[in-house]
Design a protein around this motif. Structure first.
Motif, PDB file in Angstrom:
ATOM      1  N   PRO A   1       0.800  -1.240   0.000  1.00 54.60           N
ATOM      2  CA  PRO A   1       0.000   0.000   0.000  1.00 54.60           C
ATOM      3  C   PRO A   1       0.825   1.280   0.000  1.00 54.60           C
ATOM      4  CG  PRO A   1      -0.018  -1.010   2.174  1.00 54.60           C
ATOM      5  CD  PRO A   1       0.671  -1.982   1.239  1.00 54.60           C
ATOM      6  N   GLU A   2       2.092   1.187   0.361  1.00 54.61           N
ATOM      7  CA  GLU A   2       2.942   2.373   0.359  1.00 54.61           C
ATOM      8  C   GLU A   2       3.274   2.828  -1.058  1.00 54.61           C
ATOM      9  OE1 GLU A   2       4.188  -0.618   1.613  1.00 54.61           O
ATOM     10  OE2 GLU A   2       3.391  -0.341   3.612  1.00 54.61           O
ATOM     11  N   ALA A   3       3.309   1.870  -1.993  1.00 55.45           N
ATOM     12  CA  ALA A   3       3.802   2.189  -3.331  1.00 55.45           C
ATOM     13  C   ALA A   3       2.770   2.057  -4.446  1.00 55.45           C
ATOM     14  CB  ALA A   3       5.005   1.299  -3.659  1.00 55.45           C
ATOM     15  N   ILE A   4       1.736   1.251  -4.253  1.00 56.41           N
ATOM     16  CA  ILE A   4       0.800   0.988  -5.353  1.00 56.41           C
ATOM     17  C   ILE A   4      -0.579   1.524  -5.006  1.00 56.41           C
ATOM     18  CG2 ILE A   4      -0.317  -0.790  -6.758  1.00 56.41           C
ATOM     19  CD1 ILE A   4       2.144  -2.559  -6.180  1.00 56.41           C
ATOM     20  N   THR A   5      -1.152   2.259  -5.961  1.00 56.58           N
ATOM     21  CA  THR A   5      -2.508   2.787  -5.827  1.00 56.58           C
ATOM     22  C   THR A   5      -3.282   2.450  -7.091  1.00 56.58           C
ATOM     23  OG1 THR A   5      -1.675   4.630  -4.511  1.00 56.58           O
ATOM     24  CG2 THR A   5      -3.893   4.864  -5.408  1.00 56.58           C
ATOM     25  N   VAL A   6      -4.514   2.011  -6.910  1.00 55.57           N
ATOM     26  CA  VAL A   6      -5.418   1.731  -8.026  1.00 55.57           C
ATOM     27  C   VAL A   6      -6.568   2.722  -7.914  1.00 55.57           C
ATOM     28  CG1 VAL A   6      -6.865   0.004  -9.151  1.00 55.57           C
ATOM     29  CG2 VAL A   6      -4.812  -0.721  -7.907  1.00 55.57           C
ATOM     30  N   ARG A   7      -6.826   3.440  -9.000  1.00 55.16           N
ATOM     31  CA  ARG A   7      -7.883   4.455  -9.023  1.00 55.16           C
ATOM     32  C   ARG A   7      -8.877   4.183 -10.140  1.00 55.16           C
ATOM     33  NH1 ARG A   7      -6.525   9.088  -6.166  1.00 55.16           N
ATOM     34  NH2 ARG A   7      -4.354   9.159  -5.523  1.00 55.16           N
ATOM     35  N   ASP A   8     -10.072   4.678  -9.948  1.00 52.73           N
ATOM     36  CA  ASP A   8     -11.073   4.704 -11.002  1.00 52.73           C
ATOM     37  C   ASP A   8     -10.561   5.686 -12.051  1.00 52.73           C
ATOM     38  OD1 ASP A   8     -13.368   6.006 -12.408  1.00 52.73           O
ATOM     39  OD2 ASP A   8     -14.519   4.562 -11.239  1.00 52.73           O
ATOM     40  N   ALA A   9     -10.419   5.256 -13.281  1.00 58.18           N
ATOM     41  CA  ALA A   9      -9.821   6.094 -14.324  1.00 58.18           C
ATOM     42  C   ALA A   9     -10.650   7.339 -14.624  1.00 58.18           C
ATOM     43  CB  ALA A   9      -9.618   5.290 -15.601  1.00 58.18           C
TER      44      ALA A   9
END
Length: 88
Positions: free
Chosen positions: A70-78
């Motif tokens: 969680p420190e490095a990877i983020t997934v977002r709604d485009a």
């Protein structure tokens, strides 16, 4: 786990849901766990993770990778930019 459009932040872009996969290379420890988890979506570049493509189709493995790191990877709604993973 997401199973259809509209679940867990999936966005319909045209006929396809799209997520934005972001990797903070400065926060990446380079362990490779995310690569093993989301095979084909992430790669190592100079010992740090990098997204193969910024936009990705919804995939539970991408969420798992963000939860592992969680420190490095983020997934977002485009479309909206809303964070899908990691859970906060």
């Amino acid at each position: 786990m997401p199973s259809g459009p509209g679940e867990r932040g999936e966005t319909r872009t045209g006929d396809r849901a799209q997520w934005l996969l972001e990797v903070d290379r400065y926060a990446c420890a380079g362990s490779g766990l995310c690569l093993a988890t989301a095979h084909g979506r992430l790669r190592l570049d100079a010992g740090r993770a990098r997204a193969v493509a910024e936009l990705t189709d919804p995939d539970a493995r991408v969420i798992d990778a963000a939860e592992i790191c969680p420190e490095a990877i983020t997934v977002r709604d485009a479309r909206t930019g809303e964070i899908i993973a990691p859970q906060q």
